[in-house]
Design an enzyme around this catalytic site. Structure first.
Site, PDB file in Angstrom:
ATOM      1  N   HIS A   1       7.888  -1.894  20.615  1.00 30.43           N
ATOM      2  CA  HIS A   1       8.017  -1.330  19.023  1.00 30.43           C
ATOM      3  C   HIS A   1       9.782  -0.795  19.691  1.00 30.43           C
ATOM      4  O   HIS A   1       9.976   1.125  19.702  1.00 30.43           O
ATOM      5  CB  HIS A   1       7.224  -0.950  18.249  1.00 30.43           C
ATOM      6  CG  HIS A   1       7.987   0.045  17.374  1.00 30.43           C
ATOM      7  ND1 HIS A   1       7.835   0.993  16.451  1.00 30.43           N
ATOM      8  CD2 HIS A   1       8.240  -0.792  16.207  1.00 30.43           C
ATOM      9  CE1 HIS A   1       7.830   0.722  15.255  1.00 30.43           C
ATOM     10  NE2 HIS A   1       8.057  -0.429  15.296  1.00 30.43           N
TER      11      HIS A   1
ATOM     12  N   SER B   1       5.891  -3.792  13.887  1.00 24.87           N
ATOM     13  CA  SER B   1       5.593  -1.807  13.397  1.00 24.87           C
ATOM     14  C   SER B   1       4.313  -1.122  13.022  1.00 24.87           C
ATOM     15  O   SER B   1       3.507  -0.293  13.568  1.00 24.87           O
ATOM     16  CB  SER B   1       6.246  -2.016  12.451  1.00 24.87           C
ATOM     17  OG  SER B   1       7.380  -2.482  11.982  1.00 24.87           O
TER      18      SER B   1
HETATM   19  N1  LIG Z   1      12.921  -3.958   9.785  1.00 21.63           N
HETATM   20  C1  LIG Z   1      12.446  -3.297  10.975  1.00 21.63           C
HETATM   21  O1  LIG Z   1      13.248  -1.871  10.261  1.00 21.63           O
HETATM   22  C2  LIG Z   1      11.774  -2.920  12.034  1.00 21.63           C
HETATM   23  C3  LIG Z   1      11.745  -1.941  13.148  1.00 21.63           C
HETATM   24  C4  LIG Z   1      11.059  -1.932  14.028  1.00 21.63           C
HETATM   25  C5  LIG Z   1       9.888  -3.835  14.241  1.00 21.63           C
HETATM   26  N2  LIG Z   1       9.397  -4.064  12.912  1.00 21.63           N
HETATM   27  C6  LIG Z   1       8.810  -5.236  13.105  1.00 21.63           C
HETATM   28  O2  LIG Z   1       9.856  -6.276  14.135  1.00 21.63           O
HETATM   29  C7  LIG Z   1       9.796  -7.564  13.531  1.00 21.63           C
HETATM   30  C8  LIG Z   1      10.372  -8.218  12.651  1.00 21.63           C
HETATM   31  O3  LIG Z   1      10.704  -7.811  11.535  1.00 21.63           O
HETATM   32  P1  LIG Z   1      12.184  -7.445  10.670  1.00 21.63           P
HETATM   33  O4  LIG Z   1      12.738  -6.836  10.206  1.00 21.63           O
HETATM   34  O5  LIG Z   1      13.275  -8.364  11.923  1.00 21.63           O
HETATM   35  O6  LIG Z   1      11.942  -9.290   9.729  1.00 21.63           O
HETATM   36  P2  LIG Z   1      13.173 -10.215   9.727  1.00 21.63           P
HETATM   37  O7  LIG Z   1      12.783 -10.257   7.842  1.00 21.63           O
HETATM   38  O8  LIG Z   1      14.490  -9.485   9.445  1.00 21.63           O
HETATM   39  O9  LIG Z   1      13.113 -11.200   9.977  1.00 21.63           O
HETATM   40  C9  LIG Z   1      12.207 -11.751  10.489  1.00 21.63           C
HETATM   41  C10 LIG Z   1      12.497 -13.808  11.304  1.00 21.63           C
HETATM   42  O10 LIG Z   1      11.440 -14.550  11.569  1.00 21.63           O
HETATM   43  C11 LIG Z   1      11.901 -15.735  11.436  1.00 21.63           C
HETATM   44  N3  LIG Z   1      10.372 -16.293  11.866  1.00 21.63           N
HETATM   45  C12 LIG Z   1       9.295 -16.476  10.688  1.00 21.63           C
HETATM   46  N4  LIG Z   1       7.939 -17.016  11.145  1.00 21.63           N
HETATM   47  C13 LIG Z   1       9.180 -18.462  12.223  1.00 21.63           C
HETATM   48  C14 LIG Z   1       7.999 -19.017  13.343  1.00 21.63           C
HETATM   49  N5  LIG Z   1       7.273 -19.261  13.367  1.00 21.63           N
HETATM   50  N6  LIG Z   1       8.795 -18.943  14.192  1.00 21.63           N
HETATM   51  C15 LIG Z   1      10.104 -18.326  14.837  1.00 21.63           C
HETATM   52  N7  LIG Z   1      10.928 -16.796  14.026  1.00 21.63           N
HETATM   53  C16 LIG Z   1      10.148 -17.167  13.000  1.00 21.63           C
HETATM   54  C17 LIG Z   1      12.088 -15.340  10.248  1.00 21.63           C
HETATM   55  O11 LIG Z   1      13.090 -17.147   9.567  1.00 21.63           O
HETATM   56  C18 LIG Z   1      12.865 -14.163   9.965  1.00 21.63           C
HETATM   57  O12 LIG Z   1      14.506 -14.579  10.640  1.00 21.63           O
HETATM   58  C19 LIG Z   1       8.355  -7.526  12.651  1.00 21.63           C
HETATM   59  O13 LIG Z   1       6.682  -6.876  12.770  1.00 21.63           O
HETATM   60  C20 LIG Z   1       8.359  -5.554  11.909  1.00 21.63           C
HETATM   61  O14 LIG Z   1       7.115  -4.973  11.699  1.00 21.63           O
HETATM   62  C21 LIG Z   1      10.830  -4.133  12.152  1.00 21.63           C
END
Ligand SMILES: NC(=O)c1ccc[n+]([C@@H]2O[C@H](COP(=O)([O-])OP(=O)(O)OC[C@H]3O[C@@H](n4cnc5c(N)ncnc54)[C@H](O)[C@@H]3O)[C@@H](O)[C@H]2O)c1
Length: 289
Positions: free
Chosen positions: A144, A123
């Site tokens: 993104h 993000s």
């Molecule tokens: N949540 C949102 O609304 C949103 C929107 C756009 C972008 N993002 C970005 O997307 C990314 C993920 O966010 P999210 O909300 O899905 O997070 P989340 O916590 O829901 O999911 C992240 C996942 O990554 C996994 N993980 C951690 N270490 C790992 C590894 N070494 N190998 C494989 N998997 C691993 C975790 O087990 C978890 O399931 C972040 O960078 C965030 O900034 C999030």
């Protein structure tokens, strides 16, 4: 003309964002492997796919054959090598921690074919903070997506100074094939376009709350009815994850020392209590009822 066409996509992280990006890509005809270190999250992601696709058939949005074909195109594994070794494009969607992302990109560089593009769904973290751990910085960029990724059309594609035109062209093509609306940022900027604007609203809402002026419900009601947003900032915080906001503001505050990024007291409190929003059943709202 782009140097190759993407066929195989690997998604790293099957959480909030990853599993829906994986399914969007499978629905668009790509062969997708989704990986996560957490078996429970992987199982939840697979269950989501197995529930979502038949629902789309029932609603008349997909035919039975389309649903079966999409299901056959997406698979899940906790083995990073198995997931990434044939990828033309990797989309990383693990938690918002720079060091973790750098470690994953260094591993991916060794596992993936030389032509593969490595994109991050971060993000806020610009890809130039990650690209140097690979031997292919020209193929490392930001892609993104927005939450929920199956529904939201916008994708911000960022052309950092190290990113080649070919990489951007291929990534924009993939977005379009997925039915998304990509916009290209010609320069790297912290928080890209939308999150800079949303953060300004979110921070102001948290400040108003911390001052004891109004409840989350009333602030959300005001924003929805006055600004026409589909949801208010507190519902959005619960949807995106209070933990994510905590990580982002803490990291930015540590990096810049600018007090405007210091996490709000209520965000710190909710982070410690593990009231992270929908994903833990409680955040600013209660989802257990
Ligand atoms: N949540 C949102 O609304 C949103 C929107 C756009 C972008 N993002 C970005 O997307 C990314 C993920 O966010 P999210 O909300 O899905 O997070 P989340 O916590 O829901 O999911 C992240 C996942 O990554 C996994 N993980 C951690 N270490 C790992 C590894 N070494 N190998 C494989 N998997 C691993 C975790 O087990 C978890 O399931 C972040 O960078 C965030 O900034 C999030």
């Amino acid at each position: 003309m782009a140097s190759f066409a993407v066929k195989n996509i690997c998604i790293i992280g099957a959480g909030n964002m990853g599993h829906q990006i994986a399914l969007s890509a499978a629905l668009a005809g790509y062969k997708v492997v989704c990986t996560d270190i957490n078996q429970e999250i992987l199982k939840q992601a697979e269950n989501f796919v197995d529930t979502y696709l038949p629902q789309r058939v029932t609603k008349g949005k997909l035919t039975e054959d389309e649903s079966k074909a999409a299901r056959a195109r997406v698979s899940f594994t906790s083995d990073l090598k198995e997931a990434a070794q044939d990828a033309d494009l990797v989309i990383e969607a693990v938690i918002e921690k720079l060091e973790l992302k750098r470690k994953i990109f260094a591993d991916l560089d060794k596992i993936c074919p030389p032509h593969a593009i490595l994109a991050t769904n971060s993000s806020y973290i610009v890809s130039s903070k990650i690209a140097d751990v690979t031997g292919r910085p020209d193929k490392v960029c930001n892609m993104h997506f927005f939450n929920p990724a199956l529904v939201m059309k916008l994708v911000e594609v960022v052309k950092g100074p190290h990113v080649s035109d070919d990489t951007v062209e291929i990534v924009m093509e993939v977005c379009k094939k997925m039915g998304k609306v990509p916009v290209m940022l010609q320069k790297e900027i912290y928080g890209f376009l939308v999150n800079r604007i949303v953060s300004a609203i979110k921070n102001e809402a948290l400040y108003i709350y911390d001052m004891g002026v109004a409840t989350p419900e009333d602030i959300d009601t005001a924003v929805v009815h006055a600004l026409g947003h589909p949801m208010g900032p507190f519902r959005l915080l619960d949807l995106t994850g209070v933990d994510l906001t905590y990580y982002i503001s803490t990291e930015r505050y540590q990096e810049t020392g600018d007090p405007k990024y210091k996490p709000s007291p209520i965000i710190v409190e909710k982070f410690i209590k593990k009231e992270w929003g929908r994903k833990t059943g409680k955040g600013f709202y209660d989802y257990c009822k």
